[in-house]
Design a protein around this motif. Sequence first.
Motif, PDB file in Angstrom:
ATOM      1  N   GLU A 217       0.832  -1.197   0.000  1.00 42.67           N
ATOM      2  CA  GLU A 217       0.000   0.000   0.000  1.00 42.67           C
ATOM      3  C   GLU A 217       0.867   1.248   0.000  1.00 42.67           C
ATOM      4  N   LEU A 218       0.248   2.345  -0.431  1.00 46.27           N
ATOM      5  CA  LEU A 218       0.852   3.662  -0.310  1.00 46.27           C
ATOM      6  C   LEU A 218      -0.081   4.513   0.535  1.00 46.27           C
TER       7      LEU A 218
ATOM      8  N   LEU B 125      -1.593  -0.807  -4.079  1.00 41.56           N
ATOM      9  CA  LEU B 125      -0.683  -0.733  -5.219  1.00 41.56           C
ATOM     10  C   LEU B 125      -0.775  -1.936  -6.144  1.00 41.56           C
TER      11      LEU B 125
ATOM     12  N   GLY C  35       9.643   2.254  -2.812  1.00 47.15           N
ATOM     13  CA  GLY C  35       8.873   1.026  -2.700  1.00 47.15           C
ATOM     14  C   GLY C  35       9.454  -0.067  -3.563  1.00 47.15           C
TER      15      GLY C  35
ATOM     16  N   TYR D  56       7.662   7.071  -5.269  1.00 52.24           N
ATOM     17  CA  TYR D  56       6.341   7.691  -5.262  1.00 52.24           C
ATOM     18  C   TYR D  56       6.492   9.135  -4.774  1.00 52.24           C
TER      19      TYR D  56
ATOM     20  N   THR E 142       5.309   3.809   2.041  1.00 49.91           N
ATOM     21  CA  THR E 142       4.838   2.511   1.595  1.00 49.91           C
ATOM     22  C   THR E 142       4.624   1.620   2.819  1.00 49.91           C
TER      23      THR E 142
END
Length: 599
Positions: A196-197, A241, A518, A530, A591
């Motif tokens: 995930e972000l 993601l 990430g 990111y 992340t």
Amino acid sequence: YDGTGGSGGYNTFVNDTGAFNIQGQGQSTVKSFTRGGRGIVMPGMNKEEISDNELNTLATCINTQTCQGASIYPDPSFQHNVNVIDEDPWFSPYTLAVPTLPATVRFVNLGQTWHTVTAAAFLTNASNPANSSSGLFGRGGKFFVTFTSAGTSKYYCMLHPFMQIQVCAGSSTCAASAAPSPSPTKGLPATAGVGELWVAVQGINVPGKPVDTGSSKLSYPDLAASADDFVKDGEVQVINLTNYSIQHVPSNAANNTMNNPHYIWARAGSTEMIVTNYLDNYMTMFNSSTKAVTLPRLYWGATTSHVSGEFDGSPLWGPVEGDYGVQVLRAGSKVGSWSVGGMTRITTSDSTGHTGSMPHGIWAGGPGGAKYVTANSRSNNATVFSGNAQATCTMGPFPLNPGLTAEGSTFTTTNVTNPTTSPSSLSVRKGSVSTNLCGTSGELRVALLGSGPVQTPPSPDDRFMAISNGPYISVIDLVSNFPAGSTCGGSTTFRSSQGFNICDINESSYGAHGVAWGRRGDGVAGHRIYMPGKFTDFVAVTEVKLNGNLVTGTVDVAHVGDIPLLKYASGTCNNRALAGCTDTVPQGVTTNPLPAPWQ
């Protein structure tokens, strides 16, 4: 207001506890409180904020009870008023025409933390000429600027530089130049990421957001009761993601859990996420699995900006930006799902008397992540902490965030400056793994193309530094300096500065703030970067591909996609400030899970 603290009916505005009565205290006590601060409710103020002569005068009048606020020092008359608030446009109004001269403008802090009103020229002129800076002033505090000659000036808050106002003296109009707010230039990345972000969306206007109308808690004799009302903007957005689905994680209205969330850190070895609230004085904790708030408020001090942790997840360190110190949070008894232990304040002052004023960013590195670096914006330096030792190293001007390799041999700071007086840059020091904490190379000032560079974290393998350098992402190869055959956005040409080859890719991410490394989800050796821009509504995605030897092989860097953020309002930008669009204002990113060695 008059120095009588809680006995006069006044609370601190940090956490609504009774304020300490300082009237009549001895001069040495006043000096000690002023320099050292008092817990989390009053920042320590070093010589950059209050000189020794000013402190002597202050201590004398408090001791003799002759400084009685407005009864002794009445406000001057003023012709224009500007409120400093906790939602866009932050300075209200953010453009001000002052047609008749001379004229005085009153600035009133109605926010929940300390602010400054600082002229752009002050950035490179710390002599503090008249009207150039208010210094730190708290909730209810006022600052007066008298304009006598025609001209256009820009003022900002040194703690929160995106808070800006343009004053047009001697003019009946004051139109700001159009600030960009572009849409994504690319679609979603063609390949998936990993995990995930988490994005701190600082300025988003959440429906049903908390509004405090408790004017009785924080009243000032010379301000209207309605001036006590305040709002709390912001939320977290979580991006999956693997498929780029996204969800709102809004503030808990019952607890006022977020006020302009600025930065996020995923604590190693746990489901704990910590979010700093930039326009307030506390942090908020989440459970990364349930997305639920587990601890609404952990009071930290005057303006919480960033936080970092050792590679095993404990302890957590974070600067107190309105101070010249850091707080250290150690593990302890459970509160919800968050392990909160003792909190210790460390003043950034080394054996030679150097101090680090207004520390904004922090990063942990070195063996085990036990070495920390803070970027000190007000004093143009960085402080390195290693065990019980610390050293303050010249960096700047206006360093905002540091990066430190896991090996501990290189650290950097971004330098946010006024392009017309001093171009944006990256300061680099090498050799910091030795007993000389400031390194052996001296400061290398690497020129940057963009405006307002903010974060500069190292890649998980220590090979690269990524710099949010809006509208660019800039990448430096610390190990092999982009060997021949490497590409940057499809080109084999790299910009050079101070012996570094630099890959600059224009991603139209204006006001770029956060940077998170990430994992790639396609099995190819390398990384993902990111980067959101505070005045754009998306996260730009960059991929770094490693070819051949993973230490010295060629590198391909490319902008591979953009991830749009959620908005509550439709259409083009609905809310603006002087610096740009404020519909979302994405800032910090992390992340989850973090890559090694921070996992």
